[in-house]
Design an enzyme around this catalytic site. Structure first.
Site, PDB file in Angstrom:
ATOM      1  N   SER A 101      35.629  16.724  19.165  1.00 21.58           N
ATOM      2  CA  SER A 101      35.781  15.336  19.593  1.00 21.58           C
ATOM      3  C   SER A 101      35.370  15.266  21.061  1.00 21.58           C
ATOM      4  O   SER A 101      35.135  16.288  21.708  1.00 21.58           O
ATOM      5  CB  SER A 101      37.236  14.891  19.456  1.00 21.58           C
ATOM      6  OG  SER A 101      37.689  15.064  18.146  1.00 21.58           O
ATOM      7  N   LEU A 102      35.341  14.044  21.607  1.00 20.29           N
ATOM      8  CA  LEU A 102      35.057  13.860  23.031  1.00 20.29           C
ATOM      9  C   LEU A 102      36.310  13.359  23.727  1.00 20.29           C
ATOM     10  O   LEU A 102      37.070  12.566  23.168  1.00 20.29           O
ATOM     11  CB  LEU A 102      33.946  12.827  23.235  1.00 20.29           C
ATOM     12  CG  LEU A 102      32.517  13.248  22.907  1.00 20.29           C
ATOM     13  CD1 LEU A 102      31.593  12.048  22.990  1.00 20.29           C
ATOM     14  CD2 LEU A 102      32.034  14.348  23.839  1.00 20.29           C
ATOM     15  N   LYS A 143      34.661   4.459  27.678  1.00 16.40           N
ATOM     16  CA  LYS A 143      34.822   3.360  26.730  1.00 16.40           C
ATOM     17  C   LYS A 143      34.732   2.017  27.455  1.00 16.40           C
ATOM     18  O   LYS A 143      35.399   1.822  28.480  1.00 16.40           O
ATOM     19  CB  LYS A 143      36.166   3.469  26.007  1.00 16.40           C
ATOM     20  CG  LYS A 143      36.262   4.656  25.039  1.00 16.40           C
ATOM     21  CD  LYS A 143      35.255   4.524  23.915  1.00 16.40           C
ATOM     22  CE  LYS A 143      35.514   5.508  22.793  1.00 16.40           C
ATOM     23  NZ  LYS A 143      36.494   5.077  21.838  1.00 16.40           N
ATOM     24  N   CYS A 163      65.436   9.140  11.792  1.00 13.36           N
ATOM     25  CA  CYS A 163      66.368   9.108  10.664  1.00 13.36           C
ATOM     26  C   CYS A 163      66.676  10.563  10.302  1.00 13.36           C
ATOM     27  O   CYS A 163      65.757  11.309   9.933  1.00 13.36           O
ATOM     28  CB  CYS A 163      65.751   8.391   9.458  1.00 13.36           C
ATOM     29  SG  CYS A 163      66.718   8.588   7.948  1.00 13.36           S
ATOM     30  N   LYS A 183      26.851  13.522  29.704  1.00 11.99           N
ATOM     31  CA  LYS A 183      26.816  14.966  29.444  1.00 11.99           C
ATOM     32  C   LYS A 183      26.153  15.689  30.618  1.00 11.99           C
ATOM     33  O   LYS A 183      25.219  15.161  31.236  1.00 11.99           O
ATOM     34  CB  LYS A 183      26.001  15.275  28.182  1.00 11.99           C
ATOM     35  CG  LYS A 183      26.569  14.682  26.903  1.00 11.99           C
ATOM     36  CD  LYS A 183      25.628  14.914  25.724  1.00 11.99           C
ATOM     37  CE  LYS A 183      26.120  14.201  24.468  1.00 11.99           C
ATOM     38  NZ  LYS A 183      25.121  14.208  23.405  1.00 11.99           N
ATOM     39  N   CYS A 217      68.260   3.317   9.430  1.00 12.37           N
ATOM     40  CA  CYS A 217      66.972   3.533   8.771  1.00 12.37           C
ATOM     41  C   CYS A 217      66.671   2.342   7.856  1.00 12.37           C
ATOM     42  O   CYS A 217      67.532   1.947   7.051  1.00 12.37           O
ATOM     43  CB  CYS A 217      67.008   4.825   7.962  1.00 12.37           C
ATOM     44  SG  CYS A 217      65.493   5.101   7.002  1.00 12.37           S
ATOM     45  N   CYS A 251      65.639  10.651   2.308  1.00 12.80           N
ATOM     46  CA  CYS A 251      64.935   9.434   2.724  1.00 12.80           C
ATOM     47  C   CYS A 251      63.534   9.448   2.113  1.00 12.80           C
ATOM     48  O   CYS A 251      62.728  10.346   2.416  1.00 12.80           O
ATOM     49  CB  CYS A 251      64.881   9.373   4.245  1.00 12.80           C
ATOM     50  SG  CYS A 251      64.121   7.886   4.899  1.00 12.80           S
ATOM     51  N   CYS A 261      66.769   4.104   3.944  1.00 14.27           N
ATOM     52  CA  CYS A 261      67.974   4.704   3.345  1.00 14.27           C
ATOM     53  C   CYS A 261      69.263   4.281   4.042  1.00 14.27           C
ATOM     54  O   CYS A 261      70.351   4.709   3.657  1.00 14.27           O
ATOM     55  CB  CYS A 261      67.850   6.228   3.343  1.00 14.27           C
ATOM     56  SG  CYS A 261      67.879   6.956   4.997  1.00 14.27           S
ATOM     57  N   ASP A 276       0.835  -1.213   0.000  1.00 19.20           N
ATOM     58  CA  ASP A 276       0.000   0.000   0.000  1.00 19.20           C
ATOM     59  C   ASP A 276       0.874   1.268   0.000  1.00 19.20           C
ATOM     60  O   ASP A 276       0.516   2.276  -0.617  1.00 19.20           O
ATOM     61  CB  ASP A 276      -0.923   0.008   1.221  1.00 19.20           C
ATOM     62  CG  ASP A 276      -2.038  -1.025   1.097  1.00 19.20           C
ATOM     63  OD1 ASP A 276      -2.339  -1.422  -0.046  1.00 19.20           O
ATOM     64  OD2 ASP A 276      -2.592  -1.439   2.131  1.00 19.20           O
ATOM     65  N   PHE A 277       2.013   1.206   0.704  1.00 16.16           N
ATOM     66  CA  PHE A 277       2.929   2.350   0.721  1.00 16.16           C
ATOM     67  C   PHE A 277       3.434   2.627  -0.700  1.00 16.16           C
ATOM     68  O   PHE A 277       3.459   3.771  -1.154  1.00 16.16           O
ATOM     69  CB  PHE A 277       4.105   2.064   1.662  1.00 16.16           C
ATOM     70  CG  PHE A 277       5.063   3.222   1.824  1.00 16.16           C
ATOM     71  CD1 PHE A 277       4.915   4.133   2.857  1.00 16.16           C
ATOM     72  CD2 PHE A 277       6.117   3.414   0.927  1.00 16.16           C
ATOM     73  CE1 PHE A 277       5.795   5.211   2.998  1.00 16.16           C
ATOM     74  CE2 PHE A 277       6.994   4.480   1.052  1.00 16.16           C
ATOM     75  CZ  PHE A 277       6.827   5.379   2.104  1.00 16.16           C
ATOM     76  N   GLU A 337      24.100   8.413  27.471  1.00 18.66           N
ATOM     77  CA  GLU A 337      23.703   7.955  26.135  1.00 18.66           C
ATOM     78  C   GLU A 337      24.695   6.904  25.649  1.00 18.66           C
ATOM     79  O   GLU A 337      25.894   7.023  25.917  1.00 18.66           O
ATOM     80  CB  GLU A 337      23.700   9.132  25.148  1.00 18.66           C
ATOM     81  CG  GLU A 337      22.795  10.272  25.565  1.00 18.66           C
ATOM     82  CD  GLU A 337      23.064  11.546  24.766  1.00 18.66           C
ATOM     83  OE1 GLU A 337      23.127  11.461  23.528  1.00 18.66           O
ATOM     84  OE2 GLU A 337      23.210  12.617  25.386  1.00 18.66           O
ATOM     85  N   ASP A 364      28.761   3.284  17.211  1.00 17.87           N
ATOM     86  CA  ASP A 364      29.959   3.259  16.386  1.00 17.87           C
ATOM     87  C   ASP A 364      29.573   3.419  14.918  1.00 17.87           C
ATOM     88  O   ASP A 364      29.198   2.463  14.244  1.00 17.87           O
ATOM     89  CB  ASP A 364      30.692   1.925  16.606  1.00 17.87           C
ATOM     90  CG  ASP A 364      32.156   2.017  16.238  1.00 17.87           C
ATOM     91  OD1 ASP A 364      32.637   3.151  16.047  1.00 17.87           O
ATOM     92  OD2 ASP A 364      32.816   0.975  16.127  1.00 17.87           O
ATOM     93  N   LYS A 380      27.166   5.220  23.140  1.00 17.22           N
ATOM     94  CA  LYS A 380      28.039   5.766  22.095  1.00 17.22           C
ATOM     95  C   LYS A 380      28.042   4.791  20.926  1.00 17.22           C
ATOM     96  O   LYS A 380      28.681   3.745  20.982  1.00 17.22           O
ATOM     97  CB  LYS A 380      29.450   5.963  22.647  1.00 17.22           C
ATOM     98  CG  LYS A 380      30.382   6.678  21.701  1.00 17.22           C
ATOM     99  CD  LYS A 380      31.735   6.931  22.361  1.00 17.22           C
ATOM    100  CE  LYS A 380      32.635   7.736  21.434  1.00 17.22           C
ATOM    101  NZ  LYS A 380      32.957   7.031  20.195  1.00 17.22           N
ATOM    102  N   ARG A 408      31.469  14.938   9.439  1.00 15.42           N
ATOM    103  CA  ARG A 408      32.266  15.593  10.475  1.00 15.42           C
ATOM    104  C   ARG A 408      33.579  16.137   9.914  1.00 15.42           C
ATOM    105  O   ARG A 408      34.012  17.222  10.260  1.00 15.42           O
ATOM    106  CB  ARG A 408      32.566  14.610  11.613  1.00 15.42           C
ATOM    107  CG  ARG A 408      33.324  15.253  12.757  1.00 15.42           C
ATOM    108  CD  ARG A 408      33.737  14.245  13.822  1.00 15.42           C
ATOM    109  NE  ARG A 408      34.443  14.958  14.872  1.00 15.42           N
ATOM    110  CZ  ARG A 408      35.719  15.321  14.815  1.00 15.42           C
ATOM    111  NH1 ARG A 408      36.429  15.044  13.749  1.00 15.42           N
ATOM    112  NH2 ARG A 408      36.286  15.969  15.809  1.00 15.42           N
ATOM    113  N   TYR A 438      21.784  12.768  18.512  1.00 10.56           N
ATOM    114  CA  TYR A 438      22.191  12.934  19.910  1.00 10.56           C
ATOM    115  C   TYR A 438      22.396  14.382  20.368  1.00 10.56           C
ATOM    116  O   TYR A 438      22.677  14.624  21.524  1.00 10.56           O
ATOM    117  CB  TYR A 438      23.453  12.129  20.203  1.00 10.56           C
ATOM    118  CG  TYR A 438      24.639  12.451  19.307  1.00 10.56           C
ATOM    119  CD1 TYR A 438      25.343  13.646  19.430  1.00 10.56           C
ATOM    120  CD2 TYR A 438      25.062  11.533  18.347  1.00 10.56           C
ATOM    121  CE1 TYR A 438      26.427  13.926  18.612  1.00 10.56           C
ATOM    122  CE2 TYR A 438      26.153  11.808  17.527  1.00 10.56           C
ATOM    123  CZ  TYR A 438      26.830  12.997  17.662  1.00 10.56           C
ATOM    124  OH  TYR A 438      27.905  13.277  16.857  1.00 10.56           O
TER     125      TYR A 438
END
Length: 665
Positions: free
Chosen positions: A80-81, A309, A421, A285, A403, A427, A406, A33-34, A111, A115, A113, A134, A222
């Site tokens: 960033s956080l 985390k 180096c 927060k 190195c 190099c 080189c 129907d949609f 909240e 990914d 977090k 971002r 968020y």
């Protein structure tokens, strides 16, 4: 009913069904129907093009092709956080904000977090306008056509909210949808996608939006960013955002104490694997928006928020070989080449060993069985060695003395964690590394020129340094492997266009050791030109805000090197912006030089960002906290009570917005 009214009725009806299905997870109409109603709307819109609406439900199927994604500067920076990995970190954070606010009674929101890929959505008068990734926080890519295909993102709001605002969120790929995508790829004998996060992020940069529409992407919101003062708390703004059509996760919880924050963390640390999305932690927060404003930001993150985390997943595998990488500054990084192993949804083959001290501390050796985890579930690192499985013929690791590229003898200065180096101009990784840094988005932002092309140009002898880029011609580049006429033309045009990049970014692009983005801005503002900077004395350099001995010495070393002087002269000769432009200087004065300002409250003639810019343009410095060094507080309506008390205790002069404008007029 007129044709226009019928079209609008169908749009409203379909938007409502979309909301019920994709946001509330409560279908109110069958798919069949949609589709019938959608086809009816498509037919009416086609027959009556004068009623076209870019935010119509019919526009969600995609089809627009985007060859190049335009770079857009964020109106409000996407910070960033700060991360925490223990409850002690959270308690320390709470003490800091209590001290700044002068209060022990603070509400928090908790909240999950998610990914995914961060996105910034702009709305005006209830209508979706654009979507920007971002990026680096200051600017991102305009991916509006692709974002329109995500059905949980409202294109028109259901009812009144705030008029002009940005909605921040995370574009994610549900685990079930990710599995189905991989099942299809296996059937088609194609390589499987590695993980949901990278697949979601990559989807935003597909050139054909109809391909994006086929992917089961979702968007969890968020944060509401607006200068309108309709809501007093973060929780209230999100609750109302959910009412008008945004998919704000129901898991967001309002708590009264840090103990309740710990309860939320403990609950979801156990239950997170039952969620339909990947999550790697909890964001805490400060709920009150006035308190958020008082706390402000550090150079990188809001003080009023912190990410906790979850403990990273660990696996064991065998370290086959230790190799060494050379960075653009000559820094040597040891790398563990591992027996491939699955970790947090990705196949891990390599892990950084950081430096010689880390290898010695853990006594890491080739052939060892090692424990690997992802720091913040992103970067793999070795955390320990399983000594019970160490081979009998094992030999201690002897760190590289030369190195790997080189063969120059490595150096290590006292107090430095890394070996270097010193063969700066001979190099290969250092040569290409500096050029890659020079062309990067935060620096010269050269379109049409990537890392692989830089490697190719160096190997063919066409470039030995970043100044050589400006001598390149189409005829030189076209004969090279994989270089077509159009891509070569785009590259040369991109190089020429970079001559318009402002001095502060050029200064960052030069790759002076320890001169990052923020330091480059401060130096450009203070010295105004590369000549002034390169002739400055050590004493003059350390007088600049936040410039210490180490940075000052690095600038002196750069400025006294004949090779660098020649490079700068070549850049001057081709027209690179090596001084602050006349237009930028036009509105700048030294009227407020040496004075420190704190901005607090709500203003009427200028926005807070405009006010801060005006302070800096006139030589002043903006601080987010009051101290004995603060000269003035520019106070608007609803100034934070703790700031007012502290200003009175320290005797700091409080001025109005008009007083400030009079000062600089």
């Amino acid at each position: 009913m007129t044709i226009q009214q019928k079209i609008q009725q169908l749009r409203d009806e379909l938007n409502n069904h979309n909301y019920n299905y994709y946001v509330l997870d409560n279908a109110t109409i069958s798919d069949f129907d949609f589709d019938i109603k959608l086809k009816e709307l498509e037919k009416l819109e086609k027959e009556n093009p004068e009623f076209f609406d870019a935010n119509s439900p019919t526009q969600r199927v995609g089809g627009e092709i985007t060859k190049n994604f335009n770079t857009v500067t964020h109106k409000n920076r996407m910070y960033s956080l700060d991360n925490s990995y223990s409850k002690e970190d959270l308690l320390d954070w709470e003490k800091r904000i209590q001290k700044m606010l002068g209060s022990t009674e603070i509400e928090y929101t908790c909240e999950l977090k998610y990914d995914g890929a961060s996105i910034n959505l702009t709305y005006k008068n209830g209508e979706f306008v654009k979507a920007v990734t971002r990026g680096d926080g200051f600017q991102g890519d305009d991916v509006t056509p692709n974002i329109k295909t995500i059905r949980s993102i409202p294109l028109s709001l259901k009812s009144d909210f705030v008029h002009n605002f940005e909605m921040r969120g995370e574009i994610i790929l549900p685990i079930e949808g990710f599995k189905k995508m991989n099942e299809e790829r296996v059937e088609n004998e194609e390589e499987e996608y590695r993980n949901p996060r990278n697949t979601a992020s990559g989807s935003l940069k597909l050139q054909d939006s109809s391909e994006v529409a086929k992917r089961p992407l979702d968007c969890l919101l968020y944060q509401v960013v607006t200068e309108e003062r309709k809501y007093k708390t973060h929780f209230e703004s999100l609750k109302n955002a959910r009412k008008v059509g945004f998919k704000v996760p129901e898991t967001i919880t309002l708590v009264k104490s840090i103990d309740e924050v710990f309860e939320f963390i403990n609950h979801w640390d156990q239950k997170r694997h039952s969620l339909p999305y990947e999550t790697d932690g909890v964001v805490v927060k400060v709920n009150n928006l006035q308190q958020q404003e008082e706390l402000g930001y550090t150079a990188k993150a809001p003080r009023w928020a912190i990410a906790y985390k979850f403990k990273a997943e660990q696996v064991s595998t065998i370290l086959n070989k230790i190799t060494y990488q050379v960075g653009r500054t000559g820094a040597i990084t040891p790398v563990a080449n591992l027996e491939p192993v699955q970790l947090a949804g990705t196949t891990v083959k390599r892990a950084s060993l950081h430096n010689a001290d880390q290898i010695e501390k853990l006594d890491i050796r080739e052939g060892d069985t090692v424990f690997v985890e992802k720091g913040g579930e992103i970067i793999p690192k070795i955390i320990a060695v399983d000594l019970t499985k160490r081979p009998e013929n094992s030999e201690p690791t002897i760190y590289a003395t030369n190195c790997p590229v080189c063969n120059t003898k490595l150096v290590r200065t006292e107090g430095d964690a890394k070996h270097y180096c010193p063969n700066e101009f001979g190099c290969a990784p250092q040569i290409t590394g500096r050029i890659k840094h020079f062309i990067s988005r935060k620096a010269m932002d050269i379109d049409g020129l990537g890392g692989e092309t830089v490697d190719l140009l160096r190997k063919e002898g066409l470039v030995k340094n970043y100044a050589d880029l400006y001598d390149l011609t189409v005829d030189q580049v076209i004969p090279l492997e994989r270089m077509a006429e159009k891509s070569t033309q785009n590259m040369i045009e991109g190089i020429q266009k970079s001559k318009e990049i402002p001095f502060e970014k050029v200064l960052f692009a030069l790759g002076i050791r320890f001169v990052g983005e923020t330091v480059a801005k401060k130096l450009a503002k203070h010295f105004k030109s590369i000549d002034n900077l390169m002739t400055a004395s050590f004493e003059e350099l350390i007088q600049v805000d936040e410039i210490g001995d180490r940075i000052a010495q690095s600038i002196l070393d750069f400025s006294s090197d004949l090779g660098n002087i020649q490079l700068i002269n070549r850049l001057k000769s081709v027209g690179i912006q090596l001084e602050v432009s006349a237009e930028s200087l036009e509105n700048q004065t030294n009227k407020l030089e040496g004075q420190i300002f704190v901005v607090s409250g709500v203003f009427h003639q200028l926005s807070r960002n405009e006010l801060k810019k005006a302070i800096e343009d006139n030589g002043g410095k903006v601080s987010s906290s009051i101290s004995k060094k603060t000269n003035f507080i520019v106070a608007g309506d609803n100034m934070g009570p703790s700031k007012l008390t502290k200003a009175q205790d320290l005797g700091v002069e409080i001025i109005s917005e008009q007083d400030f404008l009079d000062k600089i007029s």
